[in-house]
Design a protein around this motif. Structure first.
Motif, PDB file in Angstrom:
ATOM      1  N   UNK A 144       5.246   8.708  -9.910  1.00 37.75           N
ATOM      2  CA  UNK A 144       5.371   8.177 -11.272  1.00 37.75           C
ATOM      3  C   UNK A 144       4.268   8.625 -12.206  1.00 37.75           C
ATOM      4  N   UNK A 145       3.093   8.911 -11.678  1.00 37.28           N
ATOM      5  CA  UNK A 145       1.979   9.250 -12.556  1.00 37.28           C
ATOM      6  C   UNK A 145       1.971  10.747 -12.851  1.00 37.28           C
ATOM      7  N   UNK A 146       1.548  11.141 -14.064  1.00 39.70           N
ATOM      8  CA  UNK A 146       1.601  12.568 -14.425  1.00 39.70           C
ATOM      9  C   UNK A 146       0.684  13.439 -13.604  1.00 39.70           C
ATOM     10  N   UNK A 147      -0.444  12.911 -13.133  1.00 41.49           N
ATOM     11  CA  UNK A 147      -1.387  13.702 -12.339  1.00 41.49           C
ATOM     12  C   UNK A 147      -1.479  13.061 -10.964  1.00 41.49           C
ATOM     13  N   UNK A 163       0.835  -1.205   0.000  1.00 41.11           N
ATOM     14  CA  UNK A 163       0.000   0.000   0.000  1.00 41.11           C
ATOM     15  C   UNK A 163       0.864   1.247   0.000  1.00 41.11           C
ATOM     16  N   UNK A 164       1.917   1.234   0.804  1.00 43.71           N
ATOM     17  CA  UNK A 164       2.843   2.365   0.829  1.00 43.71           C
ATOM     18  C   UNK A 164       3.483   2.562  -0.539  1.00 43.71           C
ATOM     19  N   UNK A 165       3.910   1.479  -1.159  1.00 42.04           N
ATOM     20  CA  UNK A 165       4.564   1.594  -2.458  1.00 42.04           C
ATOM     21  C   UNK A 165       3.603   2.081  -3.537  1.00 42.04           C
ATOM     22  N   UNK A 166       2.360   1.681  -3.456  1.00 39.12           N
ATOM     23  CA  UNK A 166       1.389   2.170  -4.442  1.00 39.12           C
ATOM     24  C   UNK A 166       1.166   3.668  -4.272  1.00 39.12           C
ATOM     25  N   UNK A 167       1.134   4.132  -3.021  1.00 44.10           N
ATOM     26  CA  UNK A 167       1.022   5.583  -2.794  1.00 44.10           C
ATOM     27  C   UNK A 167       2.226   6.308  -3.379  1.00 44.10           C
ATOM     28  N   UNK A 168       3.420   5.780  -3.123  1.00 47.47           N
ATOM     29  CA  UNK A 168       4.621   6.413  -3.660  1.00 47.47           C
ATOM     30  C   UNK A 168       4.605   6.410  -5.184  1.00 47.47           C
ATOM     31  N   UNK A 173       9.509  14.264  -5.088  1.00 47.49           N
ATOM     32  CA  UNK A 173       8.739  13.077  -4.732  1.00 47.49           C
ATOM     33  C   UNK A 173       9.380  11.808  -5.291  1.00 47.49           C
ATOM     34  N   UNK A 174       9.831  11.871  -6.541  1.00 47.90           N
ATOM     35  CA  UNK A 174      10.469  10.696  -7.136  1.00 47.90           C
ATOM     36  C   UNK A 174      11.730  10.301  -6.409  1.00 47.90           C
ATOM     37  N   UNK A 175      12.520  11.292  -6.014  1.00 47.68           N
ATOM     38  CA  UNK A 175      13.761  10.994  -5.285  1.00 47.68           C
ATOM     39  C   UNK A 175      13.461  10.368  -3.932  1.00 47.68           C
ATOM     40  N   UNK A 176      12.546  10.954  -3.178  1.00 47.79           N
ATOM     41  CA  UNK A 176      12.204  10.417  -1.859  1.00 47.79           C
ATOM     42  C   UNK A 176      11.635   9.008  -1.985  1.00 47.79           C
TER      43      UNK A 176
END
Length: 861
Positions: free
Chosen positions: A453-456, A443-448, A467-470
């Motif tokens: 990763x998603x444009x919106x 669940x955490x990974x899907x939130x990340x 966000x991508x780096x963190x």
């Protein structure tokens, strides 16, 4: 709208100067842009990226994030997370608001500092939780505090010793205590207080003026009717209570006691001794022998007393909150909370105090409640179970979410990026399964993934380039934890993690950060490593950067040989698919068609991609194999000049070094078993076939380019000068005669040089073209011993097609050269070679071209 232009004022300037000034002004105005400035593209914090890369690649950290290692030490991972938290805090301290900056820039800097603080706190939480798991692995559960002590003597054990024993044995409560301590340390960063005396002197003066000169105030006097503090003393009292509460809430009980002592309120200093978790930290849980002495504590009395004070509306709200901390009364604590983090602390603190008191009550260390209906011993809210840890943290977070539902500021704060990550981390590390709660981790990974990763991204989140780096950094640390404790779960975790890491690798590719791209690519699966890094290598054109990319790949142990071959193959396939034009006939060698061909930008990309294989001497075999494939593609598209440029890319030692590699393989074959020897024989023969094909291409392309140069030279024959005849101009002067003779002589010299060069190039071209026709065992034909090693019907058909395309071209070039030189005897020799049954070159001619060649030979005869 611009109206009619006014007449120019009278001036002494020339009209041309005026027009020039007007034109310059118009040009300057056209350069001025009145559109709003385009904001720069946001990029992640590269200083933090470099810092994380340095921490992970330090000598003591090489094993911690190695995806190929069987285990990753938790202590090392905790140390890495802690170091990165410190670096985030340093970064936060370095970014200060400039006095001269505008409001917009000040807001941007403030957002950046807020982001860095949230990232710092998240890394700190992760480091503490991982360190607790590592400490548990190293020390085990430990012995019980009352083990070996007779039951009638167990009352002598201190509360602190019992609490330490409980936290040492109960993983859930210990990690809950770690979270509480983390919250307290995080809140301490914003605490400021002043030391001042709070002796109620103004109230005493006021009461003495009312006729009570000998009056003294005890500590309970302000709570009695008619004994209220005057406004000045109440202000100081409220300030002191606020400071003491903030310090106690941040776990600084000793510092709060010292503040009370300096404020001349020693009774408050004594009251704070009743904090049951005062001497219990998340890092020091060892039992102390000195604490097994003393009289029995009266926790029941103090707890119920503080509970009553915490619910008394007449008491100051901060004093009620202090009493709530001592007794675990939730309402009093959360009444003074202004942020989501403070509310989370209040809920977890209430649960922790309640569970510790229930444990002491079960041991008989605390006498039973005064009344069965006493709320001091009941759960902080309905729905909590006494001894069941399953779902307790989820219950706490659900209760907190329900309480802040009608508080927009707190609700928004709790739904932001870092609080959401922190909640998932707390639920994962405090699960009963001990790091086995894979659904929570997913669940955490899907939130990340949704955020980074998603444009919106989610509407409740502000898009942030970091966000991508963190997300990538957190994923790498959590994967190390899984590989150390739950290696079986790491496979289920890998797919989600790879998507997040690959997205961040793509971002680093756009910024051309070569060491970082190699490092993060190495964290992917093996197939994704080759695919991702090969795509990145295809983007690099500079030779120095190419060498740096290969060195970086070697440092992180990527398969460099496979990477370079895949890069060349990908570029070739992509460009050929884009530029492929069906053409079954090679252009004949006429003067108009033999000119140096145009090489497109896509062709140059294919050619330059071959340089990846020339940077390492050990890849000469791969280099000539990929060069053969590239040349084939160019020849199929009639791009012989591009094919020749691809040939020139190969180093001069390509054939020699490849032959050396084949000899080494032959020596290794002799020392292998029968099965491995058969496989090695096939590999050797495949390399020998590659060498032979490369030599054939070199023979053909050199001959074609030489013939092309002869054709171009033939078309540049010097033109004889036009000289007037003597009869037409009998009276020409001597100077004209001399001038004509000089021009005639110069032409003769040029003509001689041209003929010598033409003869040289013709002989060289004919010799090389003959070499193609007389190539040993046939041009572009595999040896018989090579054909028996494997079955490749497609290769035989492809070679046949290449011969039908190139052999007629060679013959046509030779006929053109021989006809121009009027060397008809050699033309007959050429026809004889074509008709030779041993070579069977006529079989490589299409019917129409073979008929044309025979007609030319018959005409010559």
């Amino acid at each position: 709208m611009i109206g009619e232009l006014a007449p120019l004022p009278t001036t002494n300037l020339h009209p041309t100067c005026l027009l020039l000034g007007v034109s310059v002004g118009i040009r300057l105005m056209s350069l001025i842009s009145f559109a709003p400035p385009v904001p720069p593209r946001p990029v992640p914090d590269q200083w933090l990226e470099s810092t994380f890369y340095t921490i992970c690649n330090s000598p003591e950290s090489n094993e911690g994030l190695d995806s190929s290692a069987a285990t990753a030490p938790l202590t090392l991972l905790a140390r890495q997370a802690a170091r990165f938290a410190d670096k985030c805090l340093d970064r936060w301290n370095d970014i200060e608001l400039a006095v001269t900056c505008t409001t917009a820039s000040a807001a941007a800097v403030s957002d950046q500092r807020r982001w860095l603080l949230g990232e710092c706190e998240t890394w700190d939480l992760l480091a503490r939780l991982i360190q607790d798991a590592a400490t548990e692995d190293e020390s085990g559960c430990g012995a019980d505090a009352v083990e070996g002590i007779p039951e009638h003597r167990r009352w002598t054990v201190s509360e602190q010793c019992l609490v330490r024993s409980l936290l040492r044995k109960n993983r859930f409560l210990r990690r809950l205590n770690v979270v509480v301590r983390w919250l307290e340390d995080s809140l301490y960063r914003d605490v400021t207080y002043t030391v001042q005396k709070v002796d109620w002197l103004q109230t005493l003066k006021s009461m003495s003026l009312d006729g009570e000169p000998d009056l003294e105030l005890d500590i309970d006097a302000p709570t009695r009717p008619g004994n209220k503090l005057v406004e000045a003393d109440r202000t100081f009292e409220d300030r002191l209570l606020l400071d003491v509460f903030q310090l106690v809430r941040c776990g600084r009980v000793s510092e709060a006691q010292e503040l009370c002592d300096q404020a001349d309120q020693p009774w408050r200093q004594a009251i704070l001794e009743n904090d049951i978790l005062k001497h219990v930290s998340g890092r020091d849980l060892k039992a102390r022998e000195a604490e097994r002495q003393g009289a029995k504590d009266h926790r029941r009395v103090t707890k119920e007393l503080y509970w009553e004070m915490a619910v008394d509306p007449e008491v100051n709200k901060y004093e009620r909150a202090l009493c709530g901390i001592m007794s675990g009364q939730l309402e009093a604590m959360r009444a003074v909370c202004t942020t989501w983090k403070e509310c989370l602390w209040a809920y977890l603190k209430a649960v922790l105090v309640w569970r510790v008191d229930r444990h002491l009550l079960g041991l008989g260390h605390i006498e039973g409640p005064t009344s069965p209906d006493s709320k001091a011993w009941q759960p902080p809210w309905e729905g909590l179970h006494v001894d069941d840890n399953t779902g307790l943290v989820e219950n706490v977070l659900a209760a907190l979410a329900g309480w802040v539902q009608d508080k927009p500021a707190l609700r928004t704060d709790g739904q932001s990026c870092f609080p959401t990550i922190q909640q998932h981390l707390i639920k994962y590390f405090t699960s009963v399964e001990d790091l086995h709660n894979l659904p929570e981790l997913k669940t955490l990974l899907r939130c990340l993934e949704d955020w980074a990763c998603k444009p919106v991204p989610c509407a409740s989140l502000v898009t942030n380039p970091n966000l991508g780096r963190v997300a990538c950094h957190i994923v790498l640390i959590l994967r190390g934890v899984l590989m150390a404790r739950r290696p079986d779960d790491a496979n289920d975790f890998r797919e989600l993690a790879n998507r997040i890491v690959k997205h961040y690798v793509t971002a680093q590719q756009d910024l051309m950060h070569i060491p970082e791209v190699a490092f993060y690519t190495a964290q992917l699966s093996e197939e994704q490593q080759v695919q991702t890094y090969a795509e990145f290598m295809a983007m690099i054109d500079d030779d120095a950067q190419r060498r740096e990319a290969l060195a970086a790949a070697q440092r992180v142990r990527l398969d460099v040989d496979r990477l370079t071959s895949t890069t060349v193959m990908n570029v070739r396939q992509r460009m050929q698919q884009r530029m492929r034009v069906p053409n079954d006939s090679l252009p004949l060698a006429s003067a108009a068609r033999v000119a140096v061909g145009h090489i497109s930008e896509e062709d140059w990309k294919q050619i330059h991609a071959l340089q990846w294989l020339t940077l390492r001497e050990g890849q000469r075999l791969d280099a000539i194999f990929q060069c053969n494939e590239t040349i084939r593609g160019f020849v199929e598209q009639d791009k012989l000049q591009a094919a020749y440029e691809a040939l020139l890319i190969m180093p001069m030692d390509a054939m020699a070094m490849s032959g050396l590699c084949i000899e080494q393989l032959k020596q290794m074959k002799q020392a292998t078993s029968l099965k491995d020897g058969r496989r090695s024989r096939q590999e050797i023969m495949r390399h020998e076939r590659t060498q032979r094909e490369f030599s054939a291409w070199g023979c053909f392309l050199n001959a074609y380019i030489t013939a092309t140069m002869w054709t171009n030279h033939k078309a540049q024959e010097p033109v004889a000068p036009h000289l007037p005849k003597r009869i037409a101009q009998p009276n020409r002067s001597l100077s004209h005669e001399i001038h004509d003779q000089v021009k005639q002589k110069e032409w003769s010299e040029r003509q001689k040089k041209w003929k010598d060069e033409e003869l040289k190039r013709r002989k060289e071209g004919l010799g090389q073209l003959w070499d193609v026709l007389k190539f040993p065992e046939g041009w572009m034909r595999d040896l018989d011993e090579h054909k028996g090693a494997w079955t490749e019907d497609s290769r035989d058909a492809e070679l046949q097609k290449l011969r039908q395309k190139c052999i007629p071209c060679v013959v046509q070039l030779m006929v053109s050269i021989l006809e121009a030189a009027q060397d008809y005897e050699v033309v007959l020799d050429l026809l004889a070679v074509l008709a030779n049954e041993e070579r069977r070159l006529y079989a490589d001619f299409p019917a129409s071209q073979l008929q044309l060649a025979v007609q030319q030979g018959a005409w010559t005869e």
